[in-house]
Design a protein around this motif. Structure first.
Motif, PDB file in Angstrom:
ATOM      1  N   PRO A  53       0.788  -1.232   0.000  1.00  0.00           N
ATOM      2  CA  PRO A  53       0.000   0.000   0.000  1.00  0.00           C
ATOM      3  C   PRO A  53       0.824   1.288   0.000  1.00  0.00           C
ATOM      4  O   PRO A  53       0.335   2.325  -0.423  1.00  0.00           O
ATOM      5  CB  PRO A  53      -0.836  -0.115   1.268  1.00  0.00           C
ATOM      6  N   THR A  54       2.080   1.209   0.446  1.00  0.00           N
ATOM      7  CA  THR A  54       2.925   2.403   0.419  1.00  0.00           C
ATOM      8  C   THR A  54       3.592   2.597  -0.946  1.00  0.00           C
ATOM      9  O   THR A  54       4.354   3.545  -1.127  1.00  0.00           O
ATOM     10  CB  THR A  54       4.005   2.348   1.516  1.00  0.00           C
ATOM     11  N   ASN A  55       3.312   1.711  -1.882  1.00  0.00           N
ATOM     12  CA  ASN A  55       3.824   1.849  -3.251  1.00  0.00           C
ATOM     13  C   ASN A  55       2.639   1.805  -4.228  1.00  0.00           C
ATOM     14  O   ASN A  55       2.630   1.055  -5.185  1.00  0.00           O
ATOM     15  CB  ASN A  55       4.842   0.760  -3.563  1.00  0.00           C
ATOM     16  N   SER A  56       1.615   2.606  -3.921  1.00  0.00           N
ATOM     17  CA  SER A  56       0.439   2.736  -4.767  1.00  0.00           C
ATOM     18  C   SER A  56       0.687   3.881  -5.751  1.00  0.00           C
ATOM     19  O   SER A  56       1.763   4.466  -5.765  1.00  0.00           O
ATOM     20  CB  SER A  56      -0.784   3.009  -3.893  1.00  0.00           C
ATOM     21  N   ARG A  57      -0.327   4.223  -6.564  1.00  0.00           N
ATOM     22  CA  ARG A  57      -0.166   5.283  -7.569  1.00  0.00           C
ATOM     23  C   ARG A  57      -1.336   6.258  -7.535  1.00  0.00           C
ATOM     24  O   ARG A  57      -2.494   5.847  -7.479  1.00  0.00           O
ATOM     25  CB  ARG A  57      -0.062   4.714  -8.983  1.00  0.00           C
ATOM     26  N   LEU A  58      -1.001   7.535  -7.601  1.00  0.00           N
ATOM     27  CA  LEU A  58      -1.993   8.581  -7.825  1.00  0.00           C
ATOM     28  C   LEU A  58      -1.809   9.025  -9.266  1.00  0.00           C
ATOM     29  O   LEU A  58      -0.745   9.528  -9.643  1.00  0.00           O
ATOM     30  CB  LEU A  58      -1.805   9.755  -6.866  1.00  0.00           C
ATOM     31  N   ASN A  59      -2.830   8.792 -10.091  1.00  0.00           N
ATOM     32  CA  ASN A  59      -2.764   9.060 -11.528  1.00  0.00           C
ATOM     33  C   ASN A  59      -3.601  10.273 -11.892  1.00  0.00           C
ATOM     34  O   ASN A  59      -4.694  10.466 -11.354  1.00  0.00           O
ATOM     35  CB  ASN A  59      -3.286   7.850 -12.309  1.00  0.00           C
TER      36      ASN A  59
END
Length: 191
Positions: A53-59
């Motif tokens: 979860p700490t390596n998710s993406r905001l696109n």
């Protein structure tokens, strides 16, 4: 009727002449009104990574075209994937209304560049997630502080109390990008 086959009418309203134009059916068929297209709308999508979860993406998208993708995190601790764990779990899926955006937010925990989101119930509906933001770790003026939680130290700083958290330089880039292309009204959260 004028020479183009259009009916012209005039009316006097409060001393002003108001003209109305009604088009013949043939003229309407030749020039249909175009509905506004959502193809150019700017959207924000937070794509949660269940494996980390700490390596998710905001696109950021303009219509269907991707404009940017930023590493982001949400949640911390053992209950990181529990969207009902207030202050620990990641952000619940759904469409979050953007309440406001700030460049100099001065909250108790969050400062500087911040996007304030609406309150939303978690997946079970038993808890309401409040005080949710897209933010980073910085001082109110956007500079880096000397101590936590105002200083970005690395990958561990993607952990949050549920908010979407970006690196300081990434949130500044996102603000510039959205200022250029237009701010969306919502954040969509998926996984």
């Amino acid at each position: 009727m004028n020479s183009n086959g259009r009916h012209l009418r005039g009316a006097v309203i409060a001393g002003a002449v108001v003209a109305t134009l009604s088009l013949a059916p043939a003229a309407v068929a030749q020039s249909p009104a175009k509905a506004p297209s959502a193809a150019g709308a700017t959207t924000l999508v937070f794509d949660k990574n269940p494996n980390d979860p700490t390596n998710s993406r905001l696109n950021v998208y303009r219509g269907t075209k991707p404009l940017a993708a930023y590493r982001a995190g949400s949640g911390n601790g053992k209950e990181i994937k529990n969207d009902c764990a207030i202050g620990k779990g990641w952000m619940p899926n759904g469409t979050w209304k953007i309440r406001n955006k700030y460049r100099t937010y001065n909250g108790q925990r969050i400062k500087g560049f911040a996007v304030y989101l609406e309150d939303m119930k978690c997946s079970s509906g038993k808890a309401k997630r409040t005080q949710m933001f897209i933010h980073s770790e910085m001082n109110r003026d956007g500079t880096q502080g000397r101590t936590e939680p105002r200083r970005w130290d690395g990958a561990g700083d993607y952990k949050s109390n549920g908010c979407v958290k970006l690196k300081p330089e990434d949130i500044v880039k996102m603000f510039r990008l959205l200022d250029r292309y237009g701010w969306p009204t919502h954040l969509r959260v998926v996984n």
